[in-house]
Design an enzyme around this catalytic site. Sequence first.
Site, PDB file in Angstrom:
ATOM      1  N   CYS A  67       0.692  -1.263   0.022  1.00  0.00           N
ATOM      2  CA  CYS A  67       0.554   0.661  -0.034  1.00  0.00           C
ATOM      3  C   CYS A  67       0.802   1.357   0.339  1.00  0.00           C
ATOM      4  O   CYS A  67       0.637   2.508  -0.533  1.00  0.00           O
ATOM      5  CB  CYS A  67      -0.764  -0.372   0.903  1.00  0.00           C
ATOM      6  SG  CYS A  67      -0.012   0.082   2.756  1.00  0.00           S
ATOM      7  N   HIS A 104      -1.515  11.190  15.383  1.00  0.00           N
ATOM      8  CA  HIS A 104      -2.789  10.180  14.614  1.00  0.00           C
ATOM      9  C   HIS A 104      -1.778   9.409  13.776  1.00  0.00           C
ATOM     10  O   HIS A 104      -0.813  10.106  13.945  1.00  0.00           O
ATOM     11  CB  HIS A 104      -3.515  11.596  13.704  1.00  0.00           C
ATOM     12  CG  HIS A 104      -3.638  10.706  11.840  1.00  0.00           C
ATOM     13  ND1 HIS A 104      -4.667   9.943  12.018  1.00  0.00           N
ATOM     14  CD2 HIS A 104      -3.139  10.807  11.233  1.00  0.00           C
ATOM     15  CE1 HIS A 104      -4.665   9.712  10.709  1.00  0.00           C
ATOM     16  NE2 HIS A 104      -3.347   9.746   9.928  1.00  0.00           N
ATOM     17  N   HIS A 107      -4.811   4.807   9.847  1.00  0.00           N
ATOM     18  CA  HIS A 107      -6.600   4.428  10.015  1.00  0.00           C
ATOM     19  C   HIS A 107      -6.434   2.347   8.862  1.00  0.00           C
ATOM     20  O   HIS A 107      -4.648   1.858   9.204  1.00  0.00           O
ATOM     21  CB  HIS A 107      -6.833   4.704   8.258  1.00  0.00           C
ATOM     22  CG  HIS A 107      -7.032   5.905   7.639  1.00  0.00           C
ATOM     23  ND1 HIS A 107      -5.907   6.969   7.938  1.00  0.00           N
ATOM     24  CD2 HIS A 107      -8.376   6.577   9.034  1.00  0.00           C
ATOM     25  CE1 HIS A 107      -6.552   8.180   8.133  1.00  0.00           C
ATOM     26  NE2 HIS A 107      -7.814   7.889   8.812  1.00  0.00           N
ATOM     27  N   ASP A 111      -9.273  -5.527   5.363  1.00  0.00           N
ATOM     28  CA  ASP A 111      -8.744  -5.530   4.049  1.00  0.00           C
ATOM     29  C   ASP A 111      -7.043  -6.946   4.121  1.00  0.00           C
ATOM     30  O   ASP A 111      -6.307  -7.086   3.553  1.00  0.00           O
ATOM     31  CB  ASP A 111      -8.335  -4.483   2.789  1.00  0.00           C
ATOM     32  CG  ASP A 111      -7.435  -3.989   2.689  1.00  0.00           C
ATOM     33  OD1 ASP A 111      -6.673  -3.680   3.409  1.00  0.00           O
ATOM     34  OD2 ASP A 111      -7.462  -3.253   1.530  1.00  0.00           O
ATOM     35  N   ARG A 120      -5.659  -4.479   8.168  1.00  0.00           N
ATOM     36  CA  ARG A 120      -4.008  -4.173   8.030  1.00  0.00           C
ATOM     37  C   ARG A 120      -4.121  -1.961   8.758  1.00  0.00           C
ATOM     38  O   ARG A 120      -5.099  -1.405   7.999  1.00  0.00           O
ATOM     39  CB  ARG A 120      -4.520  -3.752   6.026  1.00  0.00           C
ATOM     40  CG  ARG A 120      -3.463  -2.187   5.793  1.00  0.00           C
ATOM     41  CD  ARG A 120      -3.589  -2.942   4.417  1.00  0.00           C
ATOM     42  NE  ARG A 120      -4.485  -2.021   3.784  1.00  0.00           N
ATOM     43  CZ  ARG A 120      -3.994  -0.547   3.301  1.00  0.00           C
ATOM     44  NH1 ARG A 120      -4.159  -0.585   3.343  1.00  0.00           N
ATOM     45  NH2 ARG A 120      -5.645  -0.901   2.515  1.00  0.00           N
ATOM     46  N   CYS A 122      -2.954   0.358   8.875  1.00  0.00           N
ATOM     47  CA  CYS A 122      -1.885   1.522   7.114  1.00  0.00           C
ATOM     48  C   CYS A 122      -1.467   2.636   8.184  1.00  0.00           C
ATOM     49  O   CYS A 122      -2.773   3.984   8.788  1.00  0.00           O
ATOM     50  CB  CYS A 122      -2.710   1.889   6.614  1.00  0.00           C
ATOM     51  SG  CYS A 122      -1.899   2.691   4.873  1.00  0.00           S
TER      52      CYS A 122
END
Length: 134
Positions: A67, A104, A107, A111, A120, A122
């Site tokens: 990704c 932060h 996310h 998947d 996942r 990410c």
Amino acid sequence: MNTDPKTTTEAEWREKLSPEQYHVLREAGTERAFTGEYDKHFEEGEYTCAGCGTVLFASDAKYNSGCGWPAFTKPADAETVEEKRDVSFGMIRTEVLCSACGGHLGHVFPDGPQEAGGLRYCINSASLDFASDD
């Protein structure tokens, strides 16, 4: 700097963090895909919050999702991250935050590898530091 990350001022965060780390951790920014230090990093150790040092992910949960950002199947401990609904940019996603400082991280998506729970995480490299097991 203030020792309690939940009460650290924005001025203190700006002093502590690089501009990119500040943008990601404090302004919910995102680094460009395939540019982060930890995208293709697979040493053994722990990934910690660049803001406060909390251990967030272990290297054995990291995998190459393709990704463009570091991907993990699970946090090191469910208590170290918080998840909240994110409806920014016309999308519905689940944001991942450091539970200790509120930074932060990225996310989480449904998947990931099915054999590892299907998630996942990410995560932006700029939100992480790494401590080797060596």
